[in-house]
Design a protein around this motif. Structure first.
Motif, PDB file in Angstrom:
ATOM      1  N   TYR A 208       0.824  -1.206   0.000  1.00 57.92           N
ATOM      2  CA  TYR A 208       0.000   0.000   0.000  1.00 57.92           C
ATOM      3  C   TYR A 208       0.862   1.262   0.000  1.00 57.92           C
ATOM      4  O   TYR A 208       0.503   2.263  -0.636  1.00 57.92           O
ATOM      5  N   ARG A 209       1.985   1.221   0.670  1.00 58.30           N
ATOM      6  CA  ARG A 209       2.878   2.377   0.680  1.00 58.30           C
ATOM      7  C   ARG A 209       3.414   2.660  -0.722  1.00 58.30           C
ATOM      8  O   ARG A 209       3.494   3.809  -1.146  1.00 58.30           O
ATOM      9  N   ALA A 210       3.782   1.588  -1.451  1.00 58.05           N
ATOM     10  CA  ALA A 210       4.278   1.760  -2.817  1.00 58.05           C
ATOM     11  C   ALA A 210       3.199   2.339  -3.728  1.00 58.05           C
ATOM     12  O   ALA A 210       3.461   3.218  -4.559  1.00 58.05           O
ATOM     13  N   VAL A 211       1.974   1.861  -3.578  1.00 61.01           N
ATOM     14  CA  VAL A 211       0.860   2.355  -4.397  1.00 61.01           C
ATOM     15  C   VAL A 211       0.576   3.820  -4.102  1.00 61.01           C
ATOM     16  O   VAL A 211       0.419   4.645  -5.019  1.00 61.01           O
ATOM     17  N   LEU A 212       0.522   4.171  -2.834  1.00 66.17           N
ATOM     18  CA  LEU A 212       0.228   5.555  -2.453  1.00 66.17           C
ATOM     19  C   LEU A 212       1.365   6.500  -2.838  1.00 66.17           C
ATOM     20  O   LEU A 212       1.119   7.633  -3.278  1.00 66.17           O
ATOM     21  N   ALA A 213       2.607   6.057  -2.695  1.00 70.95           N
ATOM     22  CA  ALA A 213       3.751   6.903  -3.054  1.00 70.95           C
ATOM     23  C   ALA A 213       3.789   7.178  -4.552  1.00 70.95           C
ATOM     24  O   ALA A 213       4.222   8.253  -4.982  1.00 70.95           O
ATOM     25  N   ASP A 214       3.337   6.216  -5.342  1.00 70.10           N
ATOM     26  CA  ASP A 214       3.302   6.416  -6.791  1.00 70.10           C
ATOM     27  C   ASP A 214       2.242   7.436  -7.193  1.00 70.10           C
ATOM     28  O   ASP A 214       2.385   8.136  -8.191  1.00 70.10           O
ATOM     29  N   GLU A 215       1.192   7.523  -6.412  1.00 71.42           N
ATOM     30  CA  GLU A 215       0.082   8.422  -6.739  1.00 71.42           C
ATOM     31  C   GLU A 215       0.289   9.828  -6.202  1.00 71.42           C
ATOM     32  O   GLU A 215      -0.246  10.798  -6.756  1.00 71.42           O
ATOM     33  N   VAL A 216       1.073   9.981  -5.143  1.00 67.63           N
ATOM     34  CA  VAL A 216       1.126  11.248  -4.411  1.00 67.63           C
ATOM     35  C   VAL A 216       1.772  12.375  -5.211  1.00 67.63           C
ATOM     36  O   VAL A 216       1.528  13.555  -4.940  1.00 67.63           O
ATOM     37  N   ASN A 217       2.584  12.059  -6.205  1.00 63.72           N
ATOM     38  CA  ASN A 217       3.251  13.106  -6.992  1.00 63.72           C
ATOM     39  C   ASN A 217       2.550  13.415  -8.311  1.00 63.72           C
ATOM     40  O   ASN A 217       3.086  14.154  -9.136  1.00 63.72           O
ATOM     41  N   LYS A 218       1.369  12.889  -8.516  1.00 59.76           N
ATOM     42  CA  LYS A 218       0.669  13.144  -9.775  1.00 59.76           C
ATOM     43  C   LYS A 218       0.055  14.538  -9.778  1.00 59.76           C
ATOM     44  O   LYS A 218      -0.112  15.177  -8.737  1.00 59.76           O
ATOM     45  N   ASP A 219      -0.302  14.984 -10.971  1.00 60.62           N
ATOM     46  CA  ASP A 219      -0.706  16.378 -11.162  1.00 60.62           C
ATOM     47  C   ASP A 219      -1.928  16.767 -10.337  1.00 60.62           C
ATOM     48  O   ASP A 219      -1.986  17.879  -9.790  1.00 60.62           O
ATOM     49  N   HIS A 220      -2.926  15.901 -10.247  1.00 61.59           N
ATOM     50  CA  HIS A 220      -4.154  16.291  -9.545  1.00 61.59           C
ATOM     51  C   HIS A 220      -3.896  16.467  -8.044  1.00 61.59           C
ATOM     52  O   HIS A 220      -4.552  17.285  -7.391  1.00 61.59           O
ATOM     53  N   ILE A 221      -2.923  15.736  -7.494  1.00 59.61           N
ATOM     54  CA  ILE A 221      -2.584  15.915  -6.078  1.00 59.61           C
ATOM     55  C   ILE A 221      -1.847  17.234  -5.887  1.00 59.61           C
ATOM     56  O   ILE A 221      -2.119  17.985  -4.937  1.00 59.61           O
ATOM     57  N   ASN A 222      -0.916  17.540  -6.793  1.00 60.52           N
ATOM     58  CA  ASN A 222      -0.193  18.813  -6.715  1.00 60.52           C
ATOM     59  C   ASN A 222      -1.142  19.999  -6.897  1.00 60.52           C
ATOM     60  O   ASN A 222      -0.995  21.043  -6.258  1.00 60.52           O
ATOM     61  N   THR A 223      -2.136  19.819  -7.787  1.00 61.12           N
ATOM     62  CA  THR A 223      -3.125  20.884  -7.993  1.00 61.12           C
ATOM     63  C   THR A 223      -3.947  21.110  -6.731  1.00 61.12           C
ATOM     64  O   THR A 223      -4.236  22.256  -6.347  1.00 61.12           O
ATOM     65  N   ALA A 224      -4.336  20.016  -6.054  1.00 65.94           N
ATOM     66  CA  ALA A 224      -5.102  20.143  -4.807  1.00 65.94           C
ATOM     67  C   ALA A 224      -4.291  20.868  -3.747  1.00 65.94           C
ATOM     68  O   ALA A 224      -4.827  21.694  -2.992  1.00 65.94           O
TER      69      ALA A 224
END
Length: 325
Positions: A208-224
């Motif tokens: 789960y840590r690997a999955v979440l870490a892969d998602e955390v730097n995507k554009d929609h998270i940075n936009t939020a």
């Protein structure tokens, strides 16, 4: 309406897969499973006696005839009599399956929820001491054998050398009036649950840590973040929602493995009369009707999990449904 139609299509589409999985499992049982012919005969059996036993066991029937009979047994849930206990296999499973569900469900739910929360905490503090501490303990948990954890939990919580708080073995969850007792249930399920959580926590947390870490730097998270959303909303709403597909995959596809490996070790060691203990006794005794039923139902469970996962994918990620139209 579309969701129901999609579910029906997936169930119908899973029929060929179900036949394929059951065919492979049946082939392995026929050519690599136990042959009970000589176990049921005395010393120096005659050719006539051997032929009679093989006929009674159905070994002299053509392969495809035996396979179709096996499919019929799965459909009707009529697997004949256990060769060891002289009891209908379906009756054995009806008593064992609820016990296994009651045993495994708390540890399965707690283990996955706790792993997601720890993984979220690690991602929020990437590279810092909370992240390193969580990952260190995850690796340690992955490196310890399930059997060692079971023995350790039993010594700590159930023996006179430790806290001596819970029963060492058994499964008596009913009171004197044969009514289900929550207090007795918690008394017997606590130690197996702790063992199951400890063995699964390391593997689940790292995944789960690997999955979440892969998602955390995507554009929609940075936009939020740029729009000033709080970390709680970003991590526990946006991030978690967008990673539900791999989380569902991990959770659902671990169900058959938990039922087979988890219940087999827990129930055989703690003496709990569930599917795992029945499977262990059937393997030791070569009880083929019981083994055929368990292997077949596990194959069916795997196919149902696969279909269920695809249905849940569509619910959590509408884009997947759009690509399948």
């Amino acid at each position: 309406m579309n969701s129901w139609w999609f579910a029906c299509r997936k169930l119908i589409g899973g029929i060929p897969l179900l036949f394929g999985v059951t065919l492979i499992s049946f082939t392995l049982m026929v050519y690599f499973g136990p042959d009970l012919t000589y176990e049921l005969l005395g010393k120096n059996p005659t050719a006539t006696a051997i032929a009679e036993v093989r006929h009674s066991l159905g070994y002299d029937q053509p392969f495809w005839h035996r396979y179709l009979m096996y499919v019929q047994q799965l459909i009707t849930l009529d697997f004949g009599l256990s060769m060891v206990k002289d009891q209908p296999v379906t009756e054995l499973l009806q008593g064992a399956i609820p016990v296994s569900i009651q045993l495994l469900l708390p540890g399965f739910i707690i283990g996955n929820i706790l792993a997601i929360l720890l993984a979220m905490k690690a991602v929020q503090n990437r590279g810092k001491w909370p992240d390193k501490t969580i990952m260190t303990f995850s690796v340690i948990g992955m490196s310890v054998s399930f059997l060692v954890i079971i023995i350790g939990c039993q010594l700590i919580f159930s023996s006179s050398y430790g806290l001596d708080l819970f029963p060492v073995r058994g499964w008596q969850v009913h009171d004197k009036n044969e009514q289900f007792s929550w207090l007795a249930y918690l008394n017997y399920v606590t130690v197996p649950t702790i063992a199951l959580v400890l063995i699964s926590l390391g593997y689940n947390t790292r995944f789960y840590r690997a999955v979440l870490a892969d998602e955390v730097n995507k554009d929609h998270i940075n936009t939020a973040r740029a729009f000033g959303h709080s970390d709680q909303k970003i991590y526990y709403q946006l991030l978690l929602k967008n990673t539900m597909v791999p989380i569902i995959t991990r959770t659902l596809f671990s169900i058959p493995m938990v039922i087979i490996s988890g219940s087999l070790l827990l129930e055989s060691y703690f003496g709990i009369p569930g599917v795992g203990l029945i499977t262990y006794e059937a393997i030791i005794a070569g009880d083929q009707p019981v083994l055929k039923a368990i292997v077949g139902l596990t194959a069916v469970l795997f196919v149902l999990v696969l279909i269920g996962a695809e249905i849940l994918y569509r619910l959590f990620d509408p884009r997947m449904g759009a690509t399948q139209k």
